[in-house]
Design a protein around this motif. Structure first.
Motif, short mmCIF file in Angstrom:
data_model
loop_
_atom_site.label_atom_id
_atom_site.label_comp_id
_atom_site.label_asym_id
_atom_site.label_seq_id
_atom_site.Cartn_x
_atom_site.Cartn_y
_atom_site.Cartn_z
N GLU A 682 0.82 -1.21 0.00
CA GLU A 682 0.00 0.00 0.00
C GLU A 682 0.86 1.26 0.00
OE1 GLU A 682 -3.01 0.16 -0.57
OE2 GLU A 682 -3.78 -1.84 -0.19
N ALA A 683 2.10 1.15 0.51
CA ALA A 683 3.01 2.29 0.48
C ALA A 683 3.79 2.35 -0.84
CB ALA A 683 3.99 2.20 1.65
N ILE A 684 4.05 1.17 -1.41
CA ILE A 684 4.83 1.12 -2.66
C ILE A 684 4.00 1.59 -3.85
CG2 ILE A 684 6.01 -0.45 -4.25
CD1 ILE A 684 6.76 -2.16 -1.84
N LYS A 685 2.74 1.18 -3.91
CA LYS A 685 1.89 1.48 -5.08
C LYS A 685 1.83 2.97 -5.42
CE LYS A 685 -2.98 1.59 -6.41
NZ LYS A 685 -4.37 1.23 -6.03
N PRO A 686 1.46 3.87 -4.49
CA PRO A 686 1.34 5.29 -4.89
C PRO A 686 2.67 5.89 -5.30
CG PRO A 686 1.08 5.03 -2.50
CD PRO A 686 1.08 3.66 -3.08
N ARG A 687 3.77 5.44 -4.68
CA ARG A 687 5.08 5.98 -5.03
C ARG A 687 5.50 5.53 -6.42
NH1 ARG A 687 4.49 5.48 0.25
NH2 ARG A 687 5.29 7.14 1.61
N MET A 688 5.20 4.27 -6.75
CA MET A 688 5.50 3.79 -8.10
C MET A 688 4.70 4.56 -9.15
SD MET A 688 5.87 -0.38 -7.91
CE MET A 688 6.12 -0.44 -9.69
N ILE A 689 3.42 4.79 -8.87
CA ILE A 689 2.57 5.53 -9.81
C ILE A 689 3.11 6.94 -10.03
CG2 ILE A 689 0.27 6.54 -10.11
CD1 ILE A 689 -0.87 4.06 -8.72
N LYS A 690 3.51 7.59 -8.92
CA LYS A 690 4.04 8.95 -9.03
C LYS A 690 5.35 8.98 -9.82
CE LYS A 690 5.48 12.88 -6.18
NZ LYS A 690 5.68 13.38 -4.79
#
Length: 700
Positions: A682-690
């Protein structure tokens, strides 16, 4: 005639196999997203289920018009409304899952759902018989009714309305007296044995009342969650295709996102007709399947279910499998159970046990002895006064509706109608309460003594989590990715045996999502002590199954890990095993992912910045190991996994991703990649998208 050589045959077979594998690889991302979509409404069910169960227990044990009664009813209805609207919740969730959480798509999905059901409501009608063929039965015999000015002329008919016992549509008085006429109600509508009206839709007649329900206020076909899933998918497709469309200037107001609900409005029209054409037959077929599977000997139906369900867990597709069995008539139906009980002996047996369990209601309904007539009174009253209960279908939905209406129907009653409610649920308690926790203990005991203290926390916290909440991922995925044969060769058969015995003992204990101790208290202990919803055997046999599974899991895993030389965490000689991710651990020590010291790491603010920098670096490295920005199609996450879609799976460096820390394994199927984290995703997903957005902007 030319014949293939063995080499040509082998080449042809290999090409066919490669095509099959590629096809499966392309399907996996779609099914993976569908499974992820199911998690959104499923996540709501635990709290809704607790409110429903606790509320039913409080209200059923409180006096009428007391504070306890109203408070319990309040809790009960708060939970019940969620289960009553599952189709539209699934509709919204599917739309969100396939559009990167677009709110426009969600609203569009609701519009599509309303349109589809509104079309059905417009064409759905009861079967009204001709006025010239209606006969009424009184204690004095049969009388043909005379109609005038749109209603019955009782004086001309020679009887009083209050004296009528039943109505029949027949071609003649002789046919009515012979019992071969069609039974109708006072409004001349064709009815079934419970007094519920039959419906007609297009050319299809005699659609059972159980296949009709109220979908968010619209009377339409009871399609369970199926229609919602299809409408959500159409809404998502329309959004993805048209949300950036620019129309000519004259109608440019309707461009972009405003165009999406308009297109969806039209797109669901053929879908609605498809459901109207086939669903009455499909629904009746699913009902027949639910009844037939429930008649398998012992707990065989539960055993077969769990073999299939557990086999799909590693792929994240088990939600797709159990949804029809939990929430549609494939898992059984209250109405069909009543309507299929036609022998006098079975009807009398049901009434006899029902009278013992519901003394007050039996007196209120005037039932004093076990007869066929009494059975029909019970059917009629439940189908007309408790329509939500009567129309409920699916193993979990029926369980919740029974708990909500325990004063008129309970699990023991339904056993006598052939409904073993809980057969697709209660088996989980057997291996979640003690089975998998004992497997965790067995794995821990295989760790060298000098390392056991260091890894005790990870094993025992995972075991306690499994026992308390039924969340199995930390234990299951530990051995799944280290040695898949442990999952399929040891865990899956034992889990299926747990279901076999739970089904055999008819343990009607329901659950929210997983079979942990909290669910057992809410859906087993409270219903038993609070309202005698089930027998003691049904409520507590599950503890016996759990006790039996504990040593089975312990010894199976202990010797399998020991002699199979499975390198469970801590057994490889390393003691540096912790619940935190590698990035979080290094950040707490003032280090970057690469081991270099973070400048100014002594301050709290700098530590927070360092932790964020470590997470960003980790997300960047994951993108690199996935083949770079150009190879990544989609980034998503579910309860325990980072779910990714790539263009070319062969470019993915699985070992590189795992080397970053935090992941217990990775699975690559064609263009679908799943990395198991258990929370960090859940922490990795938004950072990868950004990061991907930034990289793609630079390329432009």
């Amino acid at each position: 005639m030319k014949s293939f050589s063995s080499i040509e045959w082998k080449g042809s077979a290999k090409r066919s196999w490669d095509m099959f594998k590629n096809g499966c690889g392309n399907i996996m991302p779609t099914l993976s997203k569908l499974s992820k979509a199911f998690l959104l409404p499923i996540a709501l069910l635990p709290i809704a289920g607790v409110f429903l169960g606790v509320g039913a227990a409080i209200s059923s044990n409180s006096g009428a018009d007391s504070f306890g009664y109203f408070f319990g009813t309040l809790l009960n209805k708060m939970g019940d409304v969620c289960f009553g609207n599952l189709p539209v919740l699934f509709c919204i969730s599917v739309a969100l899952a396939y559009t990167k959480d677009s709110g426009i798509a969600a609203i569009t999905a609701v519009v599509g759902f309303l349109v589809m059901n509104g079309m059905q409501a417009a064409l759905l009608h009861t079967q009204v018989m001709d006025t010239a063929t209606i006969f009424a039965k009184t204690k004095d015999g049969w009388h043909q009714l005379v109609y005038a000015n749109g209603g019955v002329d009782w004086a001309a008919s020679g009887i009083n309305m209050q004296d009528v016992i039943s109505y029949v549509s027949a071609s003649s008085l002789e046919v009515a007296e012979s019992g071969k006429g069609l039974v109708v109600n006072a409004n001349r509508e064709l009815i079934d044995g419970a007094g519920s009206v039959y419906y007609s839709l297009l050319w299809i007649n005699k659609i059972p009342n159980g296949l009709i329900t109220s979908n968010i206020g619209v009377t339409s076909l009871n399609t369970g969650v199926f229609a919602g899933i299809f409408v959500g998918a159409i809404a998502a497709k329309c959004y993805n295709k048209f949300h950036q469309t620019q129309l000519p200037s004259a109608i440019s107001f309707f461009s972009g996102t405003k165009l999406v609900p308009i297109v969806t409005f039209v797109a669901v029209i053929p879908l609605s007709f498809i459901f109207m054409f086939i669903w009455p037959y499909v629904g009746m077929g699913l009902a027949a399947f639910g009844q037939a599977s429930g008649k398998l000997p012992g707990g065989l139906d539960s055993f077969i279910y769990e073999v299939a369900e557990r086999s799909l867990v590693p792929f994240g597709l088990h939600h797709v499998f159990y949804a029809p069995l939990w929430w549609t008539n494939a898992g059984g139906s209250i109405a069909e159970a009543f309507n299929s009980t036609t022998t006098p002996e079975a009807q009398k047996a049901f009434v006899e046990i029902w009278m013992k369990n519901h003394v007050d209601i039996a007196q209120a309904w005037g039932i004093t002895e076990a007869t066929e007539a009494a059975f029909n009174i019970i059917k009629t009253n439940i189908s007309t006064q408790y329509t939500d209960l009567w129309q409920s279908m699916g193993d979990q939905t029926m369980a919740y509706k029974v708990i909500a209406n325990i004063k008129v129907l309970n699990f023991t009653d339904l056993e006598h109608l052939g409904l073993n409610i809980g057969r697709f649920q209660s088996g989980k308690f057997g291996f979640m309460l003690l089975g998998l926790p004992m497997a965790g203990l067995a794995m821990w005991l295989n760790v060298p003594k000098e390392n056991r203290k260091e890894v005790m926390g990870i094993y025992f916290s995972a075991a306690f989590t499994c026992f308390l909440t039924g969340i199995t991922e930390p234990i299951e995925y530990t051995f799944l990715f280290l040695a898949p044969w442990l999952f399929y060769g040891v865990h899956m058969p034992l889990a299926a045996i747990s279901f076999l015995f739970a089904g055999l003992f008819k343990t009607h204990v329901s659950m929210t999502v997983s079979g942990g101790f909290i669910d057992y208290i809410v859906f087993g202990v409270i219903p038993f002590f609070g309202s005698k919803a089930m027998t003691a055997k049904s409520a507590f046999a599950i503890l016996g199954v759990s006790a039996a599974m504990a040593p089975a899991y312990f010894f199976s895993f202990y010797f399998a890990v020991k002699y199979g030389k499975v390198m469970v965490p801590g057994r490889d000689g390393s003691a540096s095993v912790a619940l935190a991710t590698k990035a979080d651990y290094k950040a707490s020590k003032g280090l970057n992912v690469d081991g270099s010291k973070i400048e100014g790491s002594k301050s709290t603010a700098n530590k927070a910045d360092a932790a964020e920098e470590a997470r960003v670096q980790k997300a960047t490295k994951i993108i690199e190991f996935l083949g770079g920005e150009s190879n990544i199609v989609d980034v998503d996450a579910c309860a325990s996994r980072l779910r990714l879609t790539v263009k070319d799976g062969s470019l993915v460096d699985k070992d590189g991703i795992i080397s970053l820390g935090g992941a217990t394994g990775a699975l690559i199927r064609g263009t679908n990649v799943q990395v198991v984290y258990g929370g960090e995703q859940e922490a990795i997903k938004p950072r990868m998208i950004k990061i991907l957005d930034e990289q793609r902007k630079v390329k432009k």
